[in-house]
Enzyme design. Structure first.
Site, PDB file in Angstrom:
ATOM      1  N   LYS A   1      59.972   7.923  23.549  1.00 15.86           N
ATOM      2  CA  LYS A   1      59.504   6.837  22.667  1.00 15.86           C
ATOM      3  C   LYS A   1      58.166   6.270  23.159  1.00 15.86           C
ATOM      4  O   LYS A   1      57.233   6.104  22.373  1.00 15.86           O
ATOM      5  CB  LYS A   1      60.547   5.695  22.621  1.00 15.86           C
ATOM      6  CG  LYS A   1      61.891   6.116  22.067  1.00 15.86           C
ATOM      7  CD  LYS A   1      62.852   4.950  21.963  1.00 15.86           C
ATOM      8  CE  LYS A   1      63.218   4.307  23.291  1.00 15.86           C
ATOM      9  NZ  LYS A   1      63.906   5.204  24.249  1.00 15.86           N
TER      10      LYS A   1
ATOM     11  N   ARG B   1      67.727  -3.226  19.497  1.00 13.27           N
ATOM     12  CA  ARG B   1      68.607  -2.349  20.268  1.00 13.27           C
ATOM     13  C   ARG B   1      70.078  -2.624  20.005  1.00 13.27           C
ATOM     14  O   ARG B   1      70.938  -2.009  20.636  1.00 13.27           O
ATOM     15  CB  ARG B   1      68.334  -2.562  21.739  1.00 13.27           C
ATOM     16  CG  ARG B   1      67.822  -1.333  22.427  1.00 13.27           C
ATOM     17  CD  ARG B   1      67.426  -1.748  23.809  1.00 13.27           C
ATOM     18  NE  ARG B   1      67.349  -0.655  24.693  1.00 13.27           N
ATOM     19  CZ  ARG B   1      66.209  -0.119  25.108  1.00 13.27           C
ATOM     20  NH1 ARG B   1      65.060  -0.545  24.669  1.00 13.27           N
ATOM     21  NH2 ARG B   1      66.224   0.860  25.969  1.00 13.27           N
TER      22      ARG B   1
ATOM     23  N   ARG C   1      60.207  11.463  35.539  1.00 10.21           N
ATOM     24  CA  ARG C   1      59.211  10.504  35.028  1.00 10.21           C
ATOM     25  C   ARG C   1      58.551   9.718  36.153  1.00 10.21           C
ATOM     26  O   ARG C   1      59.201   9.292  37.099  1.00 10.21           O
ATOM     27  CB  ARG C   1      59.879   9.523  34.064  1.00 10.21           C
ATOM     28  CG  ARG C   1      58.928   8.390  33.673  1.00 10.21           C
ATOM     29  CD  ARG C   1      59.407   7.525  32.559  1.00 10.21           C
ATOM     30  NE  ARG C   1      60.775   7.121  32.673  1.00 10.21           N
ATOM     31  CZ  ARG C   1      61.496   6.684  31.646  1.00 10.21           C
ATOM     32  NH1 ARG C   1      60.957   6.618  30.448  1.00 10.21           N
ATOM     33  NH2 ARG C   1      62.738   6.324  31.820  1.00 10.21           N
TER      34      ARG C   1
ATOM     35  N   ARG D   1      60.839   4.569  38.183  1.00 13.46           N
ATOM     36  CA  ARG D   1      61.537   3.340  37.783  1.00 13.46           C
ATOM     37  C   ARG D   1      62.872   3.207  38.496  1.00 13.46           C
ATOM     38  O   ARG D   1      63.604   4.179  38.659  1.00 13.46           O
ATOM     39  CB  ARG D   1      61.765   3.346  36.261  1.00 13.46           C
ATOM     40  CG  ARG D   1      60.583   2.807  35.501  1.00 13.46           C
ATOM     41  CD  ARG D   1      60.673   3.021  34.018  1.00 13.46           C
ATOM     42  NE  ARG D   1      61.954   2.706  33.401  1.00 13.46           N
ATOM     43  CZ  ARG D   1      62.161   2.778  32.098  1.00 13.46           C
ATOM     44  NH1 ARG D   1      61.178   3.144  31.286  1.00 13.46           N
ATOM     45  NH2 ARG D   1      63.340   2.483  31.585  1.00 13.46           N
TER      46      ARG D   1
ATOM     47  N   ARG E   1      72.865   3.613  30.795  1.00 15.04           N
ATOM     48  CA  ARG E   1      71.924   3.364  29.688  1.00 15.04           C
ATOM     49  C   ARG E   1      72.258   4.245  28.483  1.00 15.04           C
ATOM     50  O   ARG E   1      72.168   3.808  27.335  1.00 15.04           O
ATOM     51  CB  ARG E   1      70.486   3.614  30.157  1.00 15.04           C
ATOM     52  CG  ARG E   1      69.965   2.497  31.056  1.00 15.04           C
ATOM     53  CD  ARG E   1      68.752   2.916  31.858  1.00 15.04           C
ATOM     54  NE  ARG E   1      67.648   3.341  31.034  1.00 15.04           N
ATOM     55  CZ  ARG E   1      66.644   4.096  31.485  1.00 15.04           C
ATOM     56  NH1 ARG E   1      66.613   4.499  32.727  1.00 15.04           N
ATOM     57  NH2 ARG E   1      65.670   4.429  30.670  1.00 15.04           N
TER      58      ARG E   1
HETATM   59  P1  AP5 Z   1      59.196   8.301  27.827  1.00 11.96           P
HETATM   60  O1  AP5 Z   1      58.147   8.356  26.764  1.00 11.96           O
HETATM   61  O2  AP5 Z   1      58.951   7.402  28.995  1.00 11.96           O
HETATM   62  O3  AP5 Z   1      60.645   8.028  27.181  1.00 11.96           O
HETATM   63  P2  AP5 Z   1      61.265   6.723  26.515  1.00 11.96           P
HETATM   64  O4  AP5 Z   1      62.047   7.151  25.317  1.00 11.96           O
HETATM   65  O5  AP5 Z   1      60.221   5.674  26.323  1.00 11.96           O
HETATM   66  O6  AP5 Z   1      62.274   6.355  27.665  1.00 11.96           O
HETATM   67  P3  AP5 Z   1      62.707   4.974  28.312  1.00 11.96           P
HETATM   68  O7  AP5 Z   1      63.616   5.355  29.452  1.00 11.96           O
HETATM   69  O8  AP5 Z   1      61.519   4.116  28.642  1.00 11.96           O
HETATM   70  O9  AP5 Z   1      63.523   4.333  27.190  1.00 11.96           O
HETATM   71  P4  AP5 Z   1      64.523   3.208  27.335  1.00 11.96           P
HETATM   72  O10 AP5 Z   1      64.723   2.817  25.924  1.00 11.96           O
HETATM   73  O11 AP5 Z   1      65.766   3.515  28.078  1.00 11.96           O
HETATM   74  O12 AP5 Z   1      63.803   2.166  28.310  1.00 11.96           O
HETATM   75  P5  AP5 Z   1      62.986   0.836  28.029  1.00 11.96           P
HETATM   76  O13 AP5 Z   1      61.850   0.821  28.931  1.00 11.96           O
HETATM   77  O14 AP5 Z   1      62.788   0.615  26.572  1.00 11.96           O
HETATM   78  O15 AP5 Z   1      59.397   9.816  28.338  1.00 11.96           O
HETATM   79  C1  AP5 Z   1      60.304  10.103  29.386  1.00 11.96           C
HETATM   80  C2  AP5 Z   1      59.702  11.213  30.268  1.00 11.96           C
HETATM   81  O16 AP5 Z   1      59.640  12.419  29.507  1.00 11.96           O
HETATM   82  C3  AP5 Z   1      58.270  10.940  30.752  1.00 11.96           C
HETATM   83  O17 AP5 Z   1      58.124  11.422  32.055  1.00 11.96           O
HETATM   84  C4  AP5 Z   1      57.385  11.756  29.795  1.00 11.96           C
HETATM   85  O18 AP5 Z   1      56.195  12.191  30.431  1.00 11.96           O
HETATM   86  C5  AP5 Z   1      58.302  12.906  29.441  1.00 11.96           C
HETATM   87  N1  AP5 Z   1      58.116  13.395  28.069  1.00 11.96           N
HETATM   88  C6  AP5 Z   1      57.982  12.637  26.949  1.00 11.96           C
HETATM   89  N2  AP5 Z   1      57.868  13.426  25.865  1.00 11.96           N
HETATM   90  C7  AP5 Z   1      57.951  14.713  26.327  1.00 11.96           C
HETATM   91  C8  AP5 Z   1      57.903  15.994  25.686  1.00 11.96           C
HETATM   92  N3  AP5 Z   1      57.775  16.118  24.364  1.00 11.96           N
HETATM   93  N4  AP5 Z   1      58.028  17.098  26.448  1.00 11.96           N
HETATM   94  C9  AP5 Z   1      58.185  16.992  27.818  1.00 11.96           C
HETATM   95  N5  AP5 Z   1      58.226  15.806  28.476  1.00 11.96           N
HETATM   96  C10 AP5 Z   1      58.119  14.682  27.724  1.00 11.96           C
HETATM   97  O19 AP5 Z   1      64.075  -0.274  28.485  1.00 11.96           O
HETATM   98  C11 AP5 Z   1      64.413  -0.405  29.842  1.00 11.96           C
HETATM   99  C12 AP5 Z   1      65.461  -1.497  29.985  1.00 11.96           C
HETATM  100  O20 AP5 Z   1      64.918  -2.762  29.514  1.00 11.96           O
HETATM  101  C13 AP5 Z   1      66.743  -1.300  29.165  1.00 11.96           C
HETATM  102  O21 AP5 Z   1      67.687  -0.482  29.827  1.00 11.96           O
HETATM  103  C14 AP5 Z   1      67.238  -2.749  29.041  1.00 11.96           C
HETATM  104  O22 AP5 Z   1      67.830  -3.185  30.220  1.00 11.96           O
HETATM  105  C15 AP5 Z   1      65.933  -3.520  28.850  1.00 11.96           C
HETATM  106  N6  AP5 Z   1      65.577  -3.632  27.428  1.00 11.96           N
HETATM  107  C16 AP5 Z   1      64.508  -3.047  26.792  1.00 11.96           C
HETATM  108  N7  AP5 Z   1      64.509  -3.367  25.481  1.00 11.96           N
HETATM  109  C17 AP5 Z   1      65.601  -4.163  25.288  1.00 11.96           C
HETATM  110  C18 AP5 Z   1      66.155  -4.791  24.142  1.00 11.96           C
HETATM  111  N8  AP5 Z   1      65.595  -4.664  22.904  1.00 11.96           N
HETATM  112  N9  AP5 Z   1      67.274  -5.539  24.300  1.00 11.96           N
HETATM  113  C19 AP5 Z   1      67.837  -5.702  25.512  1.00 11.96           C
HETATM  114  N10 AP5 Z   1      67.376  -5.103  26.633  1.00 11.96           N
HETATM  115  C20 AP5 Z   1      66.271  -4.338  26.524  1.00 11.96           C
END
Ligand code: AP5
Length: 225
Positions: free
Chosen positions: A13, A88, A127, A161, A172
């Site tokens: 994402k 979410r 990552r 991370r 997660r």
């Molecule tokens: P990346 O683009 O980083 O993936 P992502 O989907 O953004 O993954 P996240 O782990 O950041 O999502 P998440 O929703 O769990 O975490 P968030 O930060 O929102 O890609 C991942 C890896 O793959 C990278 O190394 C990239 O280079 C590689 N890659 C990407 N595309 C590729 C491809 N096509 N081919 C090969 N490699 C590829 O949330 C973190 C925490 O914050 C949550 O757990 C929660 O505690 C809190 N939080 C966030 N939002 C909320 C909310 N709305 N409500 C409550 N708590 C929240």
């Protein structure tokens, strides 16, 4: 345009959001990045968020909705925005609908990124993020930096991370299945969701997303095709 990106942890994402937002000239708003900034700065909100993020749990709705409400009042969102990681759960989805209705707006499109869990685990395990700018995302195998542990874009230090440890990732994914997956249904009922495969090269996923949104594809150099 109000665009939402939904998908499991590690689906890509953040990687896609940066590119889509640049292409559409709208800000990329990631609740995960906003929480990480607060955590790095040691704010009270950050300390509260940290107790939840490090356990792989959702930050409480009143905190998260408050953060988004404030962010959406900033002038750069007037022409639209891309939300990555929000809403979410259903309570957040209803809150977003209310926030947008207040300004006579609504969600325009939802991209639902689909990917098998084994690929997600590989993506998360490798990552690395830049300490200076969390939008600079790398992968030790799939998109390695030119110099080890150093961001190609700004020279910042790369790090893993805390919530990318295997046990937390499993939590997660469970939270995604139980709390976030129903959000897709909420927007499907409004005819707003396009599900696309998040497998394959970053550029291919970007092109699938652009086509789903009714735009032309871009070539590798980033020009419109
Ligand atoms: P990346 O683009 O980083 O993936 P992502 O989907 O953004 O993954 P996240 O782990 O950041 O999502 P998440 O929703 O769990 O975490 P968030 O930060 O929102 O890609 C991942 C890896 O793959 C990278 O190394 C990239 O280079 C590689 N890659 C990407 N595309 C590729 C491809 N096509 N081919 C090969 N490699 C590829 O949330 C973190 C925490 O914050 C949550 O757990 C929660 O505690 C809190 N939080 C966030 N939002 C909320 C909310 N709305 N409500 C409550 N708590 C929240």
């Amino acid at each position: 345009m109000c665009l939402l990106l939904i998908g499991p942890p590690g689906a890509g994402k953040g990687t896609q959001a940066v590119r889509l937002a640049a292409h559409l000239s709208i800000p990329h708003i990631s609740t995960g990045d906003l929480f990480r900034e607060h955590i790095d700065q040691g704010t009270e909100l950050g300390q509260n968020a940290h107790t939840h993020t490090r356990a792989g749990l959702l930050v409480p709705d009143e905190v998260t909705i408050g953060v988004i409400k404030e962010r959406l009042t900033r002038p750069d969102t007037e022409r639209g925005f891309l939300l990555d990681g929000f809403p979410r759960n259903l309570a957040q989805a209803h809150a977003l609908d209310d926030i947008l209705a207040y300004s006579e707006s609504r969600v325009d499109a939802v991209l639902d990124l689909e990917i098998p869990e084994d690929q997600v685990v590989r993506r998360i395990a490798g990552r690395r993020l830049c300490r200076r700018n969390h939008e600079h995302i790398f992968h030790v195998d799939y998109s390695p930096p030119e110099v080890d542990e150093t961001c190609d874009v700004c020279g910042g230090e790369l790090y893993q991370r805390e919530d990318d440890r295997e046990r937390t990732v499993r939590k997660r994914l469970e939270v995604y299945r139980t709390e976030t997956a129903p959000v897709v249904g909420h927007y499907q009922a409004q005819g707003l969701v396009t599900t696309i495969s998040a497998c394959g090269q970053v550029q291919d996923v970007l092109n699938r997303s652009l086509v789903a949104l009714g735009y032309g594809q871009v070539d590798v150099a980033g020009t419109s095709g």
